[in-house]
Design an enzyme around this catalytic site. Sequence first.
Site, PDB file in Angstrom:
ATOM      1  N   HIS A  91      81.767  32.065 106.634  1.00  0.00           N
ATOM      2  CA  HIS A  91      80.801  32.951 105.997  1.00  0.00           C
ATOM      3  C   HIS A  91      80.854  34.382 106.537  1.00  0.00           C
ATOM      4  CE1 HIS A  91      78.400  28.964 105.849  1.00  0.00           C
ATOM      5  NE2 HIS A  91      79.169  29.059 104.782  1.00  0.00           N
ATOM      6  N   TYR A 145      71.239  31.201 115.225  1.00  0.00           N
ATOM      7  CA  TYR A 145      71.886  32.449 114.849  1.00  0.00           C
ATOM      8  C   TYR A 145      70.858  33.573 114.867  1.00  0.00           C
ATOM      9  CZ  TYR A 145      74.355  28.909 111.918  1.00  0.00           C
ATOM     10  OH  TYR A 145      74.988  27.793 111.420  1.00  0.00           O
TER      11      TYR A 145
END
Length: 178
Positions: free
Chosen positions: A61, A131
């Site tokens: 990603h 994250y």
Amino acid sequence: MEIKETPFHDLYIMDYKSFVDNRGEFVKTIHKETFQAKDLDYNFAESFYSVSNKDVIRGMHYQVPPEDHSKLVYVVTGAIIDVVLDIRKDSETFGSFFFAELSAKNRKGIYIGKGFAHGFLSLEDNTTVEYHTSTSQSRECEAGIKFDSFGYEWEVQNPILSDRDLSFETFSNIKSPF
């Protein structure tokens, strides 16, 4: 914490120190002055986590400008092989990848600058990956590269991936915005 350089510009291994006593464990993951010493972004706009079963691959990603972002990734429980692909056209390491094991045991994280695609393989059930990103998630700016199209050997017999991740273009077909 110690921030260790990698062969890639704007990609760092975070070596977190763990403080353990009779209450449990304490780990500091972000420290303004330590980040500033390496000229790294420490102002994160969004934080989230994923929980994955063994053999799950998430990735590869990235977000395109203007919502591209730096990312700090670490493992709270379990273990992953974290994989980063340089997609910056003018970079000496364009098309090269870097990988490292991040786990609750080794207390390592990774700081990923702008212009990289990111993914990981979960090595254990119930692996929690946290994250922090310097911009918020933007559906319009989300992009990805097919996990098996850039030369990294994932070393998993039957990987589990989302339909979205399986639908990404191959590395050779993307037009990098970086």
